[in-house]
Design a protein around this motif. Structure first.
Motif, PDB file in Angstrom:
ATOM      1  N   LEU A 110      42.067 -57.603   9.616  1.00  0.00           N
ATOM      2  CA  LEU A 110      40.587 -57.496   9.860  1.00  0.00           C
ATOM      3  C   LEU A 110      40.782 -57.828  10.779  1.00  0.00           C
ATOM      4  N   ALA A 111      41.540 -58.313  12.022  1.00  0.00           N
ATOM      5  CA  ALA A 111      41.103 -58.428  13.303  1.00  0.00           C
ATOM      6  C   ALA A 111      41.364 -57.233  13.818  1.00  0.00           C
ATOM      7  N   LYS A 112      41.699 -55.460  13.465  1.00  0.00           N
ATOM      8  CA  LYS A 112      41.324 -54.673  14.243  1.00  0.00           C
ATOM      9  C   LYS A 112      39.804 -54.319  13.720  1.00  0.00           C
ATOM     10  N   SER A 113      39.597 -54.340  12.821  1.00  0.00           N
ATOM     11  CA  SER A 113      38.376 -53.537  11.993  1.00  0.00           C
ATOM     12  C   SER A 113      36.728 -54.360  12.161  1.00  0.00           C
ATOM     13  N   GLY A 114      36.872 -55.972  12.098  1.00  0.00           N
ATOM     14  CA  GLY A 114      36.592 -56.969  12.290  1.00  0.00           C
ATOM     15  C   GLY A 114      35.442 -57.601  11.646  1.00  0.00           C
ATOM     16  N   LEU A 115      36.155 -56.941   9.671  1.00  0.00           N
ATOM     17  CA  LEU A 115      35.536 -57.445   8.643  1.00  0.00           C
ATOM     18  C   LEU A 115      35.848 -59.152   8.842  1.00  0.00           C
ATOM     19  N   PRO A 116      34.708 -59.569   7.961  1.00  0.00           N
ATOM     20  CA  PRO A 116      35.086 -61.077   7.953  1.00  0.00           C
ATOM     21  C   PRO A 116      35.990 -61.462   6.811  1.00  0.00           C
ATOM     22  N   ALA A 117      36.603 -62.643   6.900  1.00  0.00           N
ATOM     23  CA  ALA A 117      37.939 -62.626   5.808  1.00  0.00           C
ATOM     24  C   ALA A 117      37.384 -62.819   4.259  1.00  0.00           C
ATOM     25  N   GLU A 118      36.487 -63.697   4.308  1.00  0.00           N
ATOM     26  CA  GLU A 118      35.787 -63.587   2.976  1.00  0.00           C
ATOM     27  C   GLU A 118      35.504 -62.081   2.414  1.00  0.00           C
ATOM     28  N   ARG A 119      34.996 -61.070   3.333  1.00  0.00           N
ATOM     29  CA  ARG A 119      34.429 -59.873   2.230  1.00  0.00           C
ATOM     30  C   ARG A 119      35.959 -59.249   1.854  1.00  0.00           C
ATOM     31  N   LEU A 120      36.865 -59.766   2.172  1.00  0.00           N
ATOM     32  CA  LEU A 120      38.222 -59.323   1.520  1.00  0.00           C
ATOM     33  C   LEU A 120      38.670 -60.075  -0.062  1.00  0.00           C
ATOM     34  N   GLU A 121      39.261 -58.820  -0.734  1.00  0.00           N
ATOM     35  CA  GLU A 121      40.356 -59.382  -2.499  1.00  0.00           C
ATOM     36  C   GLU A 121      41.206 -58.724  -1.832  1.00  0.00           C
ATOM     37  N   ILE A 122      42.238 -59.777  -2.195  1.00  0.00           N
ATOM     38  CA  ILE A 122      43.438 -59.239  -2.444  1.00  0.00           C
ATOM     39  C   ILE A 122      43.908 -59.670  -3.863  1.00  0.00           C
ATOM     40  N   GLU A 123      44.010 -58.211  -4.396  1.00  0.00           N
ATOM     41  CA  GLU A 123      44.603 -58.131  -6.045  1.00  0.00           C
ATOM     42  C   GLU A 123      46.381 -58.136  -6.328  1.00  0.00           C
ATOM     43  N   VAL A 124      46.996 -59.286  -6.795  1.00  0.00           N
ATOM     44  CA  VAL A 124      48.038 -58.703  -7.054  1.00  0.00           C
ATOM     45  C   VAL A 124      48.292 -59.191  -8.682  1.00  0.00           C
ATOM     46  N   THR A 125      49.054 -58.099  -9.058  1.00  0.00           N
ATOM     47  CA  THR A 125      48.967 -58.283 -10.883  1.00  0.00           C
ATOM     48  C   THR A 125      50.183 -59.721 -10.805  1.00  0.00           C
ATOM     49  N   GLU A 126      50.392 -59.716 -12.300  1.00  0.00           N
ATOM     50  CA  GLU A 126      51.421 -60.573 -12.808  1.00  0.00           C
ATOM     51  C   GLU A 126      53.231 -60.600 -12.650  1.00  0.00           C
ATOM     52  N   THR A 127      52.855 -58.888 -12.467  1.00  0.00           N
ATOM     53  CA  THR A 127      54.782 -58.442 -12.185  1.00  0.00           C
ATOM     54  C   THR A 127      54.871 -59.069 -11.095  1.00  0.00           C
ATOM     55  N   ALA A 128      53.998 -58.818 -10.102  1.00  0.00           N
ATOM     56  CA  ALA A 128      54.993 -59.751  -8.516  1.00  0.00           C
ATOM     57  C   ALA A 128      54.461 -61.443  -9.165  1.00  0.00           C
ATOM     58  N   LEU A 129      53.876 -61.966  -9.721  1.00  0.00           N
ATOM     59  CA  LEU A 129      54.102 -63.117  -9.935  1.00  0.00           C
ATOM     60  C   LEU A 129      55.923 -63.509 -10.885  1.00  0.00           C
ATOM     61  N   LEU A 130      56.276 -63.156 -10.935  1.00  0.00           N
ATOM     62  CA  LEU A 130      57.286 -62.997 -12.087  1.00  0.00           C
ATOM     63  C   LEU A 130      58.184 -63.110 -11.398  1.00  0.00           C
ATOM     64  N   THR A 131      59.032 -63.425  -9.711  1.00  0.00           N
ATOM     65  CA  THR A 131      59.683 -62.324  -8.507  1.00  0.00           C
ATOM     66  C   THR A 131      60.210 -63.667  -8.151  1.00  0.00           C
ATOM     67  N   ALA A 132      58.809 -64.425  -7.343  1.00  0.00           N
ATOM     68  CA  ALA A 132      59.808 -65.532  -6.753  1.00  0.00           C
ATOM     69  C   ALA A 132      58.594 -66.299  -6.675  1.00  0.00           C
ATOM     70  N   GLU A 133      58.049 -67.139  -7.081  1.00  0.00           N
ATOM     71  CA  GLU A 133      57.061 -67.899  -7.621  1.00  0.00           C
ATOM     72  C   GLU A 133      56.726 -69.128  -6.731  1.00  0.00           C
ATOM     73  N   HIS A 134      57.934 -68.963  -5.483  1.00  0.00           N
ATOM     74  CA  HIS A 134      57.588 -70.464  -4.914  1.00  0.00           C
ATOM     75  C   HIS A 134      56.683 -69.555  -3.257  1.00  0.00           C
ATOM     76  N   ASP A 135      57.693 -68.450  -3.304  1.00  0.00           N
ATOM     77  CA  ASP A 135      57.613 -67.915  -1.914  1.00  0.00           C
ATOM     78  C   ASP A 135      56.134 -66.965  -1.977  1.00  0.00           C
ATOM     79  N   VAL A 136      55.627 -66.389  -3.692  1.00  0.00           N
ATOM     80  CA  VAL A 136      54.208 -66.364  -4.315  1.00  0.00           C
ATOM     81  C   VAL A 136      53.418 -67.623  -3.844  1.00  0.00           C
ATOM     82  N   VAL A 137      53.532 -68.799  -3.917  1.00  0.00           N
ATOM     83  CA  VAL A 137      52.801 -69.435  -3.366  1.00  0.00           C
ATOM     84  C   VAL A 137      51.874 -69.834  -1.729  1.00  0.00           C
TER      85      VAL A 137
END
Length: 562
Positions: free
Chosen positions: A411-438
């Motif tokens: 974000l800093a390098k591009s100057g893109l406002p944070a609200e214009r970025l979406e991070i997509e995560v699959t449920e597979t990622a949520l099965l690994t370490a829930e507290h750390d994902v939180v």
């Protein structure tokens, strides 16, 4: 004078620190015992039917439950010298028997030197166990497991199957929660293996790290597949202890049979390992039986890994394509999903389904994701409609404390406002370490970045995830959307998610909208946004279009020549 010399000799033997006894070879009675022997007998009198003072004149049989073998040995000088170790209750005794002969060579009888070696034996057994068994889990180690295979191979007409197991997702637990938690999980894994492999003919070993092995002393396909399925299910169940609850790992299994797949230890283990590699590449949580063609596939995969590493050095053949996500009613572009594409100079366009797993298993995924994230943020800054950009993140990048810093840098390098970025995560990622994902989600939200749950419905506990995490968007997996036209159950899932999204104030996106029928159905069910070929296929940015068009022209010409 001779009597004096004999008396002197006996006194010397009496005072020797070595326990000595002599035995009559005819009736097997003890004819002499020095003081050291009597002192040792006093230590074990509770295990014998005699006392030390009555040792001389007692049969040597008192030391043996079945003395016939001992009698045969000590009655014939041809059997001597002889060494033996015997057990007397909890004690261990070392015996050395030599022949006493006269000047003319006649056999006078056996002489025994002996010692109590219980502590030494216990130490030897501990050393032997350390050499043969894994100290953490108590399972056989790699060397012992290999010896079991060798013993089986030596049997005439042998048949067997060897399973190689690797834990999926264990590294994340070990890295993020500490080695103490990782060790506890490994011990639970070992206990589950013992439960599943309780049949007396099954052997289990820990080969190293998070790799385990099972030896099945036959190659019956039905039994092997049943066992493999049980192992996948048992090791995939949640792990909970202390403050650590519902940790999720899984296992992949490679199976090799003998003699079909090899008749040496090296061949069997290497081919089970190849089958394991293929099982992990197929999506993990699976078992695979070795086939000769697998070796070729692995070599191809290794070449692909090397080529991907080279591509990441130059970035010349890596592209980011974009597919719009639009409002279902106004068709206004709300976001564009960034999709990485790789052109291989010999193979043409490589499917992400092929090279993303290679990047994950080879450790190249961080470098690849950084490229996509930086490029996506930079490209989005040029969009006149100021739509958001959605970037997928691999499951391996959650829970290790580096994701927020990576996003902040882009974000800093591009100057893109944070609200214009979406991070997509699959449920597979949520099965690994829930507290750390939180923790990752909280940091991203503090930055102002939106989070989308991708491929909703394909995981193991979707509704639970919606309760645990704060999502800004839910993307319904395309398989439900496509089948919603013909299957009422899939249509019901789409409607339920759309209704749930409205209640939670969360945007719902129907993925995989490819036909007018798909569009009409998801509109009826109340989805907010749509994405799919009906709207637009993924495509490059204008700056990349000339190069992509030239690549496609070259590929078409190559195909025409073929």
């Amino acid at each position: 004078m001779e009597r004096h010399q004999t008396s002197k000799l006996l006194r010397m033997i009496d005072n020797m620190p070595v326990a000595v006894m002599t035995v009559d070879p005819d009736d097997f009675t003890i004819t002499y015992a020095n003081e050291t022997s009597k002192d040792l007998i006093r230590q074990i009198e509770h295990l014998l039917p005699i006392q030390a003072e009555n040792l001389v004149g007692t049969s040597i049989d008192v030391f043996h439950r079945h003395p016939e073998h001992q009698r045969r040995l000590i009655s014939d000088p041809a059997n001597l010298p002889h060494s033996a170790r015997i057990r007397l209750g909890p004690e261990a005794l070392d015996l050395k028997v030599t022949a006493i002969t006269a000047d003319n060579g006649d056999f006078l009888g056996p002489m025994l030197t002996w010692a109590i070696v219980t502590r030494e034996v216990a130490a030897e057994e501990r050393i032997l166990r350390l050499a043969q068994y894994d100290t953490l889990t108590g399972l056989a180690n790699r060397n012992t497991f290999q010896e079991w295979i060798e013993d089986r191979l030596a049997q005439p007409g042998h048949r067997m199957a060897v399973f190689f197991l690797d834990l999926d997702g264990f590294k994340t637990i070990n890295d993020t929660r500490g080695h103490g938690v990782g060790d506890a999980v490994l011990r639970i894994v070992a206990d589950r293996l013992r439960t599943i492999c309780s049949a007396p003919d099954l052997r289990i070993g820990r080969i190293g790290g998070d790799e385990f092995a099972v030896l099945l002393p036959d190659d019956e396909s039905a039994r092997a597949e049943t066992l493999a399925g049980q192992l996948v299910a048992a090791l995939g169940a949640p792990y909970s202890f202390g403050d650590h609850v519902n940790m999720q790992i899984g296992t992949s299994i490679g199976i090799a049979r003998s003699p079909d797949h090899g008749d040496t230890v090296e061949q069997i283990l290497s081919r089970a390992d190849i089958a394991l590699y293929v099982a992990k590449a197929a999506g993990k949580g699976k078992y695979t039986v070795y086939e000769p063609i697998m070796g070729d596939r692995i070599r191809e995969r290794e070449h692909l890994k090397a080529d991907l590493r080279a591509a990441l050095q130059t970035m010349e053949d890596l592209f980011v394509f974009y597919q719009p996500i639009v409002d279902i009613r106004t068709r206004e572009v709300k976001a564009r999903e960034a999709l990485v594409r790789w052109y291989h100079r010999e193979r043409g366009w490589i499917s992400p389904a092929e090279f993303i797993p290679v990047a994950e298993e080879s450790g190249l995924i961080d470098q690849l994701s950084r490229f996509v994230l930086h490029r996506a943020c930079s490209d989005a800054m040029r969009w006149e409609d100021e739509a958001r950009v959605a970037v997928n993140m691999s499951a391996t990048q959650f829970g290790n404390g580096t994701l927020a810093a990576l996003v902040r840098e882009a974000l800093a390098k591009s100057g893109l406002p944070a609200e214009r970025l979406e991070i997509e995560v699959t449920e597979t990622a949520l099965l690994t370490a829930e507290h750390d994902v939180v923790g990752d989600f909280q940091q991203l939200h503090r930055l102002g970045v939106r989070i989308a749950l991708d491929d909703f419905g394909t995981g193991y506990s979707s509704l639970a995830h919606l309760r645990l995490y704060s999502f800004d968007k839910i993307k319904i997996d395309g398989s439900f959307v496509r089948d919603a036209v013909t299957r009422p159950d899939c249509a019901a899932v789409v409607k339920a998610v759309a209704d749930l999204g409205r209640r939670l104030g969360v945007t719902t996106v129907a993925e995989g909208v490819e036909t007018v029928e798909h569009l009409e159905r998801v509109m009826e069910e109340g989805c907010s946004e749509i994405q799919g070929y009906l709207i637009k296929r993924p495509g490059p940015e204008p700056v990349d279009q000339p190069r992509v068009m030239e690549i496609n022209r070259l590929l078409q010409a190559r195909q025409a020549r073929v």
